[in-house]
Design a protein around this motif. Structure first.
Motif, PDB file in Angstrom:
ATOM      1  N   TYR A 190      54.304  56.173  50.601  1.00 31.24           N
ATOM      2  CA  TYR A 190      55.449  56.477  51.453  1.00 31.24           C
ATOM      3  C   TYR A 190      55.323  57.904  51.949  1.00 31.24           C
ATOM      4  N   GLN A 191      55.952  58.172  53.076  1.00 34.73           N
ATOM      5  CA  GLN A 191      55.909  59.520  53.624  1.00 34.73           C
ATOM      6  C   GLN A 191      57.307  59.924  54.075  1.00 34.73           C
ATOM      7  N   GLY A 192      57.756  61.116  53.619  1.00 25.32           N
ATOM      8  CA  GLY A 192      59.057  61.617  54.023  1.00 25.32           C
ATOM      9  C   GLY A 192      60.170  61.095  53.146  1.00 25.32           C
ATOM     10  N   GLY A 193      61.318  60.839  53.751  1.00 22.83           N
ATOM     11  CA  GLY A 193      62.524  60.415  53.048  1.00 22.83           C
ATOM     12  C   GLY A 193      63.741  61.051  53.698  1.00 22.83           C
ATOM     13  N   GLU A 194      64.912  60.600  53.304  1.00 24.31           N
ATOM     14  CA  GLU A 194      66.173  61.110  53.850  1.00 24.31           C
ATOM     15  C   GLU A 194      66.962  61.797  52.749  1.00 24.31           C
ATOM     16  N   LEU A 195      67.333  63.049  52.970  1.00 18.81           N
ATOM     17  CA  LEU A 195      68.100  63.801  51.980  1.00 18.81           C
ATOM     18  C   LEU A 195      69.573  63.399  52.072  1.00 18.81           C
ATOM     19  N   ASN A 196      70.133  62.990  50.946  1.00 21.53           N
ATOM     20  CA  ASN A 196      71.560  62.659  50.883  1.00 21.53           C
ATOM     21  C   ASN A 196      72.316  63.892  50.398  1.00 21.53           C
ATOM     22  N   PRO A 197      73.081  64.552  51.270  1.00 26.10           N
ATOM     23  CA  PRO A 197      73.776  65.784  50.857  1.00 26.10           C
ATOM     24  C   PRO A 197      74.883  65.545  49.845  1.00 26.10           C
ATOM     25  N   LEU A 198      75.366  64.298  49.723  1.00 29.65           N
ATOM     26  CA  LEU A 198      76.453  64.025  48.788  1.00 29.65           C
ATOM     27  C   LEU A 198      75.986  64.096  47.338  1.00 29.65           C
ATOM     28  N   GLY A 199      74.751  63.686  47.093  1.00 31.54           N
ATOM     29  CA  GLY A 199      74.228  63.729  45.731  1.00 31.54           C
ATOM     30  C   GLY A 199      73.055  64.657  45.569  1.00 31.54           C
ATOM     31  N   HIS A 200      72.643  65.314  46.676  1.00 24.98           N
ATOM     32  CA  HIS A 200      71.516  66.253  46.667  1.00 24.98           C
ATOM     33  C   HIS A 200      70.260  65.584  46.101  1.00 24.98           C
ATOM     34  N   TYR A 201      69.958  64.420  46.613  1.00 26.07           N
ATOM     35  CA  TYR A 201      68.741  63.717  46.225  1.00 26.07           C
ATOM     36  C   TYR A 201      68.118  63.093  47.471  1.00 26.07           C
ATOM     37  N   LEU A 202      66.869  62.689  47.334  1.00 23.74           N
ATOM     38  CA  LEU A 202      66.109  62.134  48.460  1.00 23.74           C
ATOM     39  C   LEU A 202      66.062  60.621  48.355  1.00 23.74           C
ATOM     40  N   ILE A 203      66.329  59.942  49.466  1.00 18.15           N
ATOM     41  CA  ILE A 203      66.231  58.482  49.531  1.00 18.15           C
ATOM     42  C   ILE A 203      64.943  58.115  50.257  1.00 18.15           C
ATOM     43  N   VAL A 204      64.084  57.382  49.596  1.00 21.57           N
ATOM     44  CA  VAL A 204      62.855  56.888  50.221  1.00 21.57           C
ATOM     45  C   VAL A 204      62.998  55.378  50.361  1.00 21.57           C
ATOM     46  N   ARG A 205      62.966  54.916  51.600  1.00 20.08           N
ATOM     47  CA  ARG A 205      63.202  53.504  51.884  1.00 20.08           C
ATOM     48  C   ARG A 205      61.881  52.789  52.144  1.00 20.08           C
ATOM     49  N   GLN A 206      61.960  51.469  52.198  1.00 18.65           N
ATOM     50  CA  GLN A 206      60.783  50.681  52.530  1.00 18.65           C
ATOM     51  C   GLN A 206      60.253  51.043  53.912  1.00 18.65           C
ATOM     52  N   SER A 207      61.166  51.395  54.823  1.00 22.28           N
ATOM     53  CA  SER A 207      60.733  51.745  56.175  1.00 22.28           C
ATOM     54  C   SER A 207      59.909  53.028  56.200  1.00 22.28           C
ATOM     55  N   ASP A 208      59.905  53.810  55.103  1.00 26.64           N
ATOM     56  CA  ASP A 208      59.080  55.015  55.016  1.00 26.64           C
ATOM     57  C   ASP A 208      57.672  54.712  54.523  1.00 26.64           C
ATOM     58  N   ALA A 209      57.325  53.433  54.339  1.00 28.01           N
ATOM     59  CA  ALA A 209      55.977  53.073  53.910  1.00 28.01           C
ATOM     60  C   ALA A 209      54.951  53.622  54.894  1.00 28.01           C
ATOM     61  N   HIS A 210      53.834  54.087  54.365  1.00 26.38           N
ATOM     62  CA  HIS A 210      52.875  54.794  55.207  1.00 26.38           C
ATOM     63  C   HIS A 210      51.468  54.610  54.646  1.00 26.38           C
ATOM     64  N   ALA A 211      50.506  54.793  55.506  1.00 30.77           N
ATOM     65  CA  ALA A 211      49.092  54.784  55.108  1.00 30.77           C
ATOM     66  C   ALA A 211      48.407  55.982  55.744  1.00 30.77           C
ATOM     67  N   TRP A 212      47.610  56.680  54.959  1.00 31.35           N
ATOM     68  CA  TRP A 212      46.836  57.814  55.464  1.00 31.35           C
ATOM     69  C   TRP A 212      45.435  57.734  54.883  1.00 31.35           C
ATOM     70  N   THR A 213      44.633  58.741  55.084  1.00 31.94           N
ATOM     71  CA  THR A 213      43.237  58.678  54.655  1.00 31.94           C
ATOM     72  C   THR A 213      42.866  59.916  53.851  1.00 31.94           C
ATOM     73  N   GLU A 214      41.789  59.779  53.093  1.00 28.04           N
ATOM     74  CA  GLU A 214      41.146  60.908  52.420  1.00 28.04           C
ATOM     75  C   GLU A 214      39.659  60.867  52.730  1.00 28.04           C
ATOM     76  N   VAL A 215      39.128  61.991  53.143  1.00 28.91           N
ATOM     77  CA  VAL A 215      37.689  62.111  53.392  1.00 28.91           C
ATOM     78  C   VAL A 215      37.119  63.101  52.388  1.00 28.91           C
ATOM     79  N   TRP A 216      35.843  62.902  52.064  1.00 28.91           N
ATOM     80  CA  TRP A 216      35.207  63.776  51.071  1.00 28.91           C
ATOM     81  C   TRP A 216      34.270  64.746  51.784  1.00 28.91           C
ATOM     82  N   LEU A 217      34.510  66.036  51.529  1.00 34.47           N
ATOM     83  CA  LEU A 217      33.659  67.098  52.071  1.00 34.47           C
ATOM     84  C   LEU A 217      32.998  67.826  50.914  1.00 34.47           C
ATOM     85  N   SER A 218      31.736  68.127  51.057  1.00 39.37           N
ATOM     86  CA  SER A 218      30.965  68.696  49.946  1.00 39.37           C
ATOM     87  C   SER A 218      31.515  70.042  49.481  1.00 39.37           C
ATOM     88  N   ASP A 219      32.142  70.810  50.375  1.00 39.85           N
ATOM     89  CA  ASP A 219      32.646  72.130  50.005  1.00 39.85           C
ATOM     90  C   ASP A 219      34.132  72.141  49.640  1.00 39.85           C
TER      91      ASP A 219
END
Length: 574
Positions: free
Chosen positions: A356-385
């Motif tokens: 998941y990426q991001g989320g919505e901050l709820n000011p009433l409880g001062h916590y972050l809500i991460v929903r299914q709609s925040d599902a995400h895919a990214w990549t990792e590449v390997w560099l020798s240095d």
């Protein structure tokens, strides 16, 4: 399973229905009402939300009122009074219920814990990814997990919640493949910034993985850390769980990656996507190193007419080619899949990371809500240095998706859930308020674990309380609660059986006694009133009026409730 939750509840409902069919006597009605208590409690086997609890309490009140009516042989109690009496009984039982909830020795896991009847993750994330698998999650506003930070949360662009890591590609679908173990559970990395501490409340998803900000420094309790830095529980998450995590948002790791893992991160199926392979070779030939080639690949996404959408078209056998050169419309999984393919074809080890990426901050409880709609895919590449480096090609096409969220990246005409879109402020505030209430319920009622119970006892001065200590505390607190309830109930019972006229007259006599005029036990009301009038001349008129009303209520034939109310007012004003 053949003999599980559904079959057991169905059997109980069938038994209750059959009992209703043979309902003839008062005893049968009592038995049916008692069976109703067992049936209504099964609601919690399916849902433990606040509406479910409220519905259960209402049905319990109705069943108690039914039992009260069954004992009213004369029919003097109506339905409304029976419901009031049922509510009174439940309120009297509430203190004992609270004591039992707080002090009864807890067991690990929820009381109503049953396996989810599905083989796929409830959140939608699974151990594989194909075109369209994540874009379907963008249509759901269900909560995946909530996060409470111990300090200020990192900016949204750094909130990458790491989940399954996908290595193997068959031409269309990415899969995890064999899962390695890190052994020690500690990541070998270099921290480049201050670490972040937080607590995650993860909803059931029927898979093993936990989610943490990239990069988790160590495995939380009851989890293990794999060689590709996934957090895994030892069993599928079938109930809501809570765990503490510790992450670095700026880091370097993986420079000493094993050759076998690097070779695995270069594998591609033969005979697929020839145009993408040709593009990768062209990028390699025109670049002086891996870093420049990565930038050229990202520039390709930036400069070509790619479009970020929740409604990508269907793709055929050569899905990478069709996406890169024909449709150019896709969600995050399309961009991540195509980018890793290009990197591997150009000789750079790479892999797909989902979460998941991001989320919505709820000011009433001062916590972050991460929903299914925040599902995400990214990549990792390997560099020798540098080791493994996160690269998010979605950010090259739609920077708003990473910096703000999916609501800012998806066009207004696409079917994004209303709670995620958040363009109606009143509805947004209502949704956040409801979520704050649900979160408090989850944390303090459903999430009242043995650890939380021990913390409450420690704050009350009972450190390292054993089950023997809990038993003694429970018995003492229960005795106090029952004693207080009994005292209040007996006092109300005495008042309800006492003559209201006599009670008001005694109050009148006590007031006069405080003024120095005390009534003799053998003195009648009229004689007392005459003597009090002489001793208290300023109050003579009021004393005579009170005595006259009392005599009328006590001995008159036409007294009514209005006279009693008048007597109360006069004594109150005296």
């Amino acid at each position: 399973p053949a003999f599980g939750r559904d079959a057991s509840v169905a059997l109980l409902a069938l038994m209750l229905g059959l009992k209703v069919l043979e309902l003839k006597t008062l005893r049968d009605a009592v038995v049916v009402s008692c069976l109703g208590f067992f049936l209504i409690i099964t609601d919690f086997l399916y849902s433990q939300t606040i509406p479910t609890a409220g519905f259960t309490l209402f049905i319990m009140a109705w069943l108690i009122a039914t039992l009260i009516s069954c004992q009213d042989r004369a029919g003097s109690i109506g339905a409304s009074r029976a419901l009031r009496n049922a509510g009174t009984l439940m309120l009297q039982a509430a203190p004992l219920m609270v004591v039992m909830f707080l002090l009864f020795p807890r067991v690990q896991g929820p009381v109503f814990g049953f396996p989810v009847a599905t083989s796929s993750g409830v959140t939608g994330l699974s151990d594989s990814m194909s075109p369209g698998s994540l874009s379907r999650l963008g249509l759901s506003d269900e909560v995946a997990f909530r996060v409470q930070f111990r300090s200020a949360p990192p900016p949204a662009r750094k909130l990458y919640w790491r989940g399954p890591v996908l290595w193997d590609f068959d031409g269309r679908t990415w899969t995890m493949g064999p899962i390695g173990s890190a052994g020690s559970g500690v990541v070998r990395h270099a921290s480049l910034s201050k670490a972040v501490d937080y607590t995650v409340t993860l909803e059931a998803h029927n898979m093993r993985w936990a989610f943490a900000i990239d990069l988790p420094v160590a495995a939380p309790r009851e989890t293990a850390l794999t060689s590709d830095y996934q957090l895994l529980f030892d069993r599928p998450v079938r109930n809501r769980v809570r765990y503490d995590a510790h992450s670095d948002v700026d880091y370097r790791y993986g420079a000493d990656e094993k050759p076998a893992a690097l070779a695995r991160a270069l594998k591609l199926p033969r005979g697929y996507d020839p145009r993408a392979v040709e593009l990768a070779h062209r990028l390699r030939d025109t670049s002086e190193g891996d870093r420049e080639m990565i930038e050229r690949a990202l520039d390709y996404f930036r400069t070509q007419p790619f479009f970020y959408t929740l409604e990508p078209p269907a793709l055929g056998r050569n899905s990478i080619d069709e996406f890169l050169f024909d449709s150019r419309r896709g969600f995050c999984e399309h961009y991540a899949s195509a980018f890793v393919f290009l990197m591997r074809a150009a000789g750079v080890p790479a892999r797909v990371v989902t979460g998941y990426q991001g989320g919505e901050l709820n000011p009433l409880g001062h916590y972050l809500i991460v929903r299914q709609s925040d599902a995400h895919a990214w990549t990792e590449v390997w560099l020798s240095d540098a080791g493994w480096v996160r690269v998010d090609p979605t950010g090259a096409v739609s920077p708003a998706r990473i910096q703000v969220g999916i609501s800012a990246a998806v066009p207004s005409g696409e079917p994004l859930p209303l709670a995620v879109r958040g363009n109606i402020e009143a509805l947004r505030r209502l949704a956040l308020t409801m979520d704050a209430v649900a979160n408090a319920w989850n944390q303090w009622v459903l999430g009242y674990t043995p650890e939380r119970q021990l913390k409450i006892l420690e704050s009350a001065g009972f450190s390292q309380a054993s089950w023997q200590t809990l038993t003694v505390l429970l018995m003492v607190a229960a005795a106090i609660a029952v004693g207080v309830i009994a005292f209040i109930a007996l006092r109300r019972l005495r008042r309800s059986t006492e003559d209201p006229v006599a009670r008001v007259w005694r109050r009148f006599c006590r007031k006069l006694a405080r003024l120095g005029t005390e009534r003799s036990p053998a003195e009648g009301p009229l004689d007392f009133a005459q003597r009090a009038g002489r001793e208290q001349p300023l109050l003579k008129a009021k004393i005579e009026a009170i005595a006259g009303l009392y005599l009328r209520l006590r001995y008159g034939k036409h007294a009514d409730e209005k006279d009693l109310a008048s007597l109360r007012r006069l004594v109150q004003a005296l």
